[in-house]
Design a protein around this motif. Structure first.
Motif, PDB file in Angstrom:
ATOM      1  N   ILE A  78       0.835  -1.202   0.000  1.00 42.02           N
ATOM      2  CA  ILE A  78       0.000   0.000   0.000  1.00 42.02           C
ATOM      3  C   ILE A  78       0.869   1.252   0.000  1.00 42.02           C
ATOM      4  O   ILE A  78       0.615   2.202  -0.742  1.00 42.02           O
ATOM      5  CB  ILE A  78      -0.948  -0.007   1.221  1.00 42.02           C
ATOM      6  CG1 ILE A  78      -1.969  -1.126   1.082  1.00 42.02           C
ATOM      7  CG2 ILE A  78      -1.628   1.351   1.391  1.00 42.02           C
ATOM      8  CD1 ILE A  78      -2.721  -1.442   2.354  1.00 42.02           C
ATOM      9  N   ALA A  79       1.904   1.257   0.820  1.00 41.48           N
ATOM     10  CA  ALA A  79       2.780   2.429   0.929  1.00 41.48           C
ATOM     11  C   ALA A  79       3.416   2.769  -0.416  1.00 41.48           C
ATOM     12  O   ALA A  79       3.462   3.940  -0.806  1.00 41.48           O
ATOM     13  CB  ALA A  79       3.854   2.190   1.984  1.00 41.48           C
ATOM     14  N   TYR A  80       3.899   1.764  -1.147  1.00 47.17           N
ATOM     15  CA  TYR A  80       4.506   2.016  -2.455  1.00 47.17           C
ATOM     16  C   TYR A  80       3.479   2.609  -3.424  1.00 47.17           C
ATOM     17  O   TYR A  80       3.824   3.422  -4.281  1.00 47.17           O
ATOM     18  CB  TYR A  80       5.095   0.738  -3.059  1.00 47.17           C
ATOM     19  CG  TYR A  80       6.483   0.420  -2.564  1.00 47.17           C
ATOM     20  CD1 TYR A  80       7.565   1.241  -2.871  1.00 47.17           C
ATOM     21  CD2 TYR A  80       6.718  -0.709  -1.793  1.00 47.17           C
ATOM     22  CE1 TYR A  80       8.842   0.952  -2.412  1.00 47.17           C
ATOM     23  CE2 TYR A  80       7.993  -1.004  -1.329  1.00 47.17           C
ATOM     24  CZ  TYR A  80       9.042  -0.174  -1.644  1.00 47.17           C
ATOM     25  OH  TYR A  80      10.303  -0.465  -1.188  1.00 47.17           O
ATOM     26  N   GLU A  81       2.238   2.202  -3.280  1.00 47.34           N
ATOM     27  CA  GLU A  81       1.187   2.680  -4.170  1.00 47.34           C
ATOM     28  C   GLU A  81       0.868   4.157  -3.945  1.00 47.34           C
ATOM     29  O   GLU A  81       0.572   4.885  -4.889  1.00 47.34           O
ATOM     30  CB  GLU A  81      -0.082   1.830  -3.974  1.00 47.34           C
ATOM     31  CG  GLU A  81      -1.161   2.073  -4.979  1.00 47.34           C
ATOM     32  CD  GLU A  81      -0.810   1.612  -6.387  1.00 47.34           C
ATOM     33  OE1 GLU A  81      -1.290   2.264  -7.331  1.00 47.34           O
ATOM     34  OE2 GLU A  81      -0.072   0.626  -6.552  1.00 47.34           O
ATOM     35  N   ILE A  82       0.932   4.631  -2.693  1.00 42.90           N
ATOM     36  CA  ILE A  82       0.478   5.996  -2.393  1.00 42.90           C
ATOM     37  C   ILE A  82       1.582   6.944  -1.924  1.00 42.90           C
ATOM     38  O   ILE A  82       1.306   8.099  -1.617  1.00 42.90           O
ATOM     39  CB  ILE A  82      -0.665   5.980  -1.363  1.00 42.90           C
ATOM     40  CG1 ILE A  82      -0.203   5.454   0.000  1.00 42.90           C
ATOM     41  CG2 ILE A  82      -1.854   5.199  -1.891  1.00 42.90           C
ATOM     42  CD1 ILE A  82      -1.218   5.604   1.106  1.00 42.90           C
ATOM     43  N   VAL A  83       2.807   6.503  -1.863  1.00 46.85           N
ATOM     44  CA  VAL A  83       3.900   7.290  -1.300  1.00 46.85           C
ATOM     45  C   VAL A  83       4.040   8.675  -1.927  1.00 46.85           C
ATOM     46  O   VAL A  83       4.372   9.639  -1.238  1.00 46.85           O
ATOM     47  CB  VAL A  83       5.241   6.520  -1.335  1.00 46.85           C
ATOM     48  CG1 VAL A  83       5.752   6.349  -2.757  1.00 46.85           C
ATOM     49  CG2 VAL A  83       6.280   7.203  -0.470  1.00 46.85           C
ATOM     50  N   ASP A  84       3.771   8.804  -3.204  1.00 53.95           N
ATOM     51  CA  ASP A  84       3.949  10.080  -3.881  1.00 53.95           C
ATOM     52  C   ASP A  84       2.718  10.993  -3.812  1.00 53.95           C
ATOM     53  O   ASP A  84       2.756  12.100  -4.342  1.00 53.95           O
ATOM     54  CB  ASP A  84       4.330   9.853  -5.348  1.00 53.95           C
ATOM     55  CG  ASP A  84       5.706   9.216  -5.489  1.00 53.95           C
ATOM     56  OD1 ASP A  84       6.569   9.478  -4.630  1.00 53.95           O
ATOM     57  OD2 ASP A  84       5.909   8.441  -6.436  1.00 53.95           O
TER      58      ASP A  84
END
Length: 109
Positions: A78-84
């Motif tokens: 999830i973090a990689y998906e929304i980090v930006d």
């Protein structure tokens, strides 16, 4: 390994550290998982993402608490998906509320 420590590393680093501390060779773990050792090596180097099935098998062979490793795996995904995204924190709050709603309204155990 504490919950916080496990989350400071990525999933691959966590897997490699545990495998090495147990004295297991890459090829031994890869054989258990029925995958090529090059794939496991890429997972450990964070160059390839494992799937949930591999995470569950790794938890078993590497004697991880299955839930802790799954939490790390899923939260990282999830973090990689929304980090930006500027609204990442709000997204997580909304997702948590949606999960609560879905569990209470759609999933009957």
């Amino acid at each position: 390994m504490s919950f916080q420590k496990i989350h400071m590393k990525n999933v691959g680093q966590t897997i490699r550290a545990k495998r090495e501390s147990m004295g297991l060779l890459l090829r031994q773990v890869a054989a258990y998982l029925d995958i090529d050792q090059a794939i496991l090596s890429k997972i450990e180097r964070n160059e390839r993402k494992p799937n949930k099935e591999i995470i569950i098998k790794l938890a078993e062979i590497l004697e991880f608490d299955k839930e802790e490793l799954l939490v790390q795996f899923l939260s990282e995904k999830i973090a990689y998906e929304i980090v930006d995204e500027e609204c990442a924190s709000e997204v997580l709050k909304a997702a948590e509320e949606k999960v609560k709603y879905m569990k209470s309204n759609f999933i009957k155990s």
